[in-house]
Design an enzyme around this catalytic site. Structure first.
Site, PDB file in Angstrom:
ATOM      1  N   VAL A 156      -1.583 -10.501   4.261  1.00 52.22           N
ATOM      2  CA  VAL A 156      -1.267 -11.822   4.795  1.00 52.22           C
ATOM      3  C   VAL A 156      -2.545 -12.463   5.300  1.00 52.22           C
ATOM      4  O   VAL A 156      -3.392 -11.810   5.901  1.00 52.22           O
ATOM      5  CB  VAL A 156      -0.205 -11.756   5.913  1.00 52.22           C
ATOM      6  CG1 VAL A 156       1.151 -11.446   5.344  1.00 52.22           C
ATOM      7  CG2 VAL A 156      -0.583 -10.750   6.980  1.00 52.22           C
ATOM      8  N   LYS A 183       0.821  -1.218   0.000  1.00 51.03           N
ATOM      9  CA  LYS A 183       0.000   0.000   0.000  1.00 51.03           C
ATOM     10  C   LYS A 183       0.854   1.266   0.000  1.00 51.03           C
ATOM     11  O   LYS A 183       0.324   2.375  -0.148  1.00 51.03           O
ATOM     12  CB  LYS A 183      -0.956  -0.023   1.194  1.00 51.03           C
ATOM     13  CG  LYS A 183      -2.011  -1.129   1.069  1.00 51.03           C
ATOM     14  CD  LYS A 183      -2.867  -1.251   2.300  1.00 51.03           C
ATOM     15  CE  LYS A 183      -3.950  -2.323   2.106  1.00 51.03           C
ATOM     16  NZ  LYS A 183      -3.393  -3.663   1.827  1.00 51.03           N
TER      17      LYS A 183
END
Length: 606
Positions: A444, A406
């Site tokens: 994740v 990000k």
């Protein structure tokens, strides 16, 4: 009926069998009623056998066993108990009686006792199983994989613990195995036959026993099985087969991680050991999803001391207790501290002089940070600055920043603050003896606040499952996989790099939700609805791992790439950070505007 009452009845039945066995033996020996002198001996033999056989069977636990679950070992124990009781009774009766018990009577008594005592227990077991099942209610099950692992699974399934399953056969893609049998079960066909076999045999469950097959192929097989609407279980990996741990407990449900189809990370153990072994290692954010897994994996390389730093006492306590149990001889130091507190960070570094730092402490929740941009800046930017500066000041050898995809062309406050943290670490590397590196990866699976736990909670409530946009895609990686590559990147760092982990193919969030619903035993849109809520503030449909300017070059590790370092003026960066620091106390708009000045690629999404 109480268990004790059942066992008392079984004991009385055994006594009746003993008396019947002795009396019938005398009857057949004399082809009718026994002569008078043998009649007294017969009753004496019955009385002594009642006591000694009863004691022997009680000693061997014949009245403590659940005979409806009896196996060969229980039947063997029964035979030993009856034989020992018979032998003692024969000797005792011969000694007490005026004359010896005829050997033919003794042998016939043993034969009849074994037959009836064992037979009663077998009949009991059959009756109880039929009462429990009535019509065959066992789960029709296929084993996918007719190899060594499949053979072991089939053998396990013949044990009592899997009585609720009925194996119908194997399926295997190797055509030379088709129409053969193993453990009395046929190999029914290959993957193209799967839908037909499921329908013909009414299969409800498939166990994938392919521990050595590449995970990409396992992922394909899982998708085929899901399309058939069956429950899927799997043997975790080849290590379980090698170490002989294939058992009922090793068979687990398929999870979302299996659908990623990602093969295990190959680690340069020597390279990692060289920079972690016998070193003082500090992990910030040690109680978080990434931080705690860093602790587990770093501990396996035997550092001299592992410093567990975090802001939340409960999470730090939890990981400390886990590590002390797994690594009892290792030194751990739990440290409750806030990375935003510069003085406290200097105290920690001065006291322990860490040689390696993994900086995983961060605010990472995108929508929350949009609403609290000042807190994101304090923690992700100035918190990182504090830890990185202390590493430089106190002579840390290596510093690894855990970053995010990000940070690339960020559209969120969280992403922009992580990008600023990367920039600061890169600028510091130019003048420091410490080797600084950043490691950038995507989402994740299973981390706190991530999409998978949220979906699971929604499914558990009966839905609906909420997806922001049907077109949204994300890169995914398992936590152990990501951490292993983070540690590996630290080993190959020369300072100043931004490492990018190979995240594989991006995953469509909608498909992820649908797969998770199916893996939970439901049908999407029918049993569990899916609602679309719209993209949240700060989010974008697609994540990237590199800017156009960074490019990427390979490292000697096939899953790790290096983004081309940018030239960052430390003076300019320091000036902009000072401006950012001055507006923190202001409103959210002021903070976001200052971030935009500092990160040219930052574009706020309305």
């Amino acid at each position: 009926m109480a268990v004790k009452k059942k066992m008392a009845i079984l004991f009385l039945v055994d006594l009746v069998i003993i008396w019947f066995s002795i009396c019938s033996a005398y009857f057949f020996r004399f082809e009718g009623p026994a002569p008078e002198q043998y009649t007294n001996q017969m009753f004496l033999y019955c009385a002594i056998s009642s006591v000694l056989c009863g004691l022997s069977m009680a000693y061997f636990g014949m009245y403590r066993k659940m005979w409806q679950y009896a196996s060969v070992s229980e039947m063997f124990s029964m035979c030993v108990a009856v034989t020992i009781g018979w032998g003692l009774s024969f000797l005792a009766t011969t000694i007490v009686s005026d004359f010896r018990v005829p050997l033919s009577i003794a042998v016939r008594t043993l034969e009849t006792s074994l037959l009836l005592v064992g037979g009663i227990r077998v009949i009991w077991r059959v009756i109880r199983l039929r009462q429990g099942k009535g019509v065959d209610q066992r789960i029709p099950t296929l084993i996918y994989g007719a190899g060594d692992c499949g053979s072991l699974v089939a053998r396990e399934f013949k044990g009592q613990s899997m009585d609720d399953h009925k194996l119908v056969g194997f399926i295997d893609d190797a055509q030379n195995k088709h129409n053969l049998t193993m453990h009395g079960l046929p190999v029914l066909g290959g993957r193209t036959d799967l839908p037909t076999l499921v329908e013909v045999f009414k299969v409800k469950e498939i166990i994938i026993a392919l521990p050595s097959v590449p995970r990409s192929q396992v992922s394909e097989i899982i998708n085929l099985c899901m399309a058939c609407g069956v429950k899927i279980k799997i043997i975790p990996g080849i290590n379980d087969l090698i170490k002989g741990r294939i058992s009922v407990s090793a068979i687990r449900n398929v999870d979302v991680e299996d659908l990623l189809g990602r093969d295990p990370v190959h680690t340069d153990l020597q390279g990692i050991a060289d920079y972690v072994h016998n070193k003082v290692v500090l992990i910030t954010g040690a109680g978080g999803s990434i931080g705690s897994e860093l602790c587990r994996q770093v501990a396996s390389f035997a550092p001299d001391k592992l410093l567990l730093l975090g802001h939340g006492e409960n999470s730090i306590y939890t990981i400390e207790m886990e590590l002390k149990h797994k690594f009892p001889g290792m030194l751990f130091e739990p440290i409750i501290a806030d990375i935003q507190d510069r003085r406290r960070m200097e105290e920690v570094f001065d006291a322990y002089r860490p040689q390696v730092v993994f900086h995983a402490a961060a605010h990472k929740h995108v929508p929350l940070m949009e609403k609290n941009p000042a807190e994101a800046v304090k923690n992700n930017v100035f918190g990182t600055q504090n830890v990185a500066d202390c590493a430089d000041k106190f002579g840390t050898e290596r510093f690894v920043l855990v970053s995010s995809d990000k940070a690339v062309n960020p559209t969120s406050v969280m992403g922009a603050t992580k990008r600023i943290a990367e920039m600061y670490v890169q600028s510091l590397n130019a003048s420091s003896r410490t080797k600084y590196a950043s490691v950038r990866f995507g989402n994740v699976l299973g981390s706190r606040g991530s999409v998978i736990p949220a979906f699971k909670a929604q499914i558990a409530r009966g839905g609906p499952v909420t997806v922001t946009d049907p077109q949204m895609v994300r890169y995914f990686m398992t936590i152990p996989e990501a951490v292993q590559l983070v540690i590996q990147a630290g080993a190959i760092s020369q300072g100043g790099e931004i490492f990018i982990l190979d995240m594989g193919e991006p995953v469509q969030i909608l498909k992820l939700a649908e797969d998770l619903i199916r893996l939970s035993g439901y049908e999407p849109y029918i049993d569990i609805p899916i609602h679309f809520t719209g993209i949240r503030e700060g989010e974008k449909l697609f994540e990237e791992l590199l800017t156009a300017e960074e490019g990427a070059t390979k490292t000697h590790h096939e899953r790790i790439y290096i983004g081309k370092p940018e030239v960052i003026s430390r003076e300019d960066l320091a000036r902009e950070l000072n401006k950012l620091n001055r507006v923190i106390a202001g409103g959210a708009d002021d903070v976001k505007e200052a971030i935009e000045q500092l990160v040219p690629l930052y574009e706020q999404v309305s």
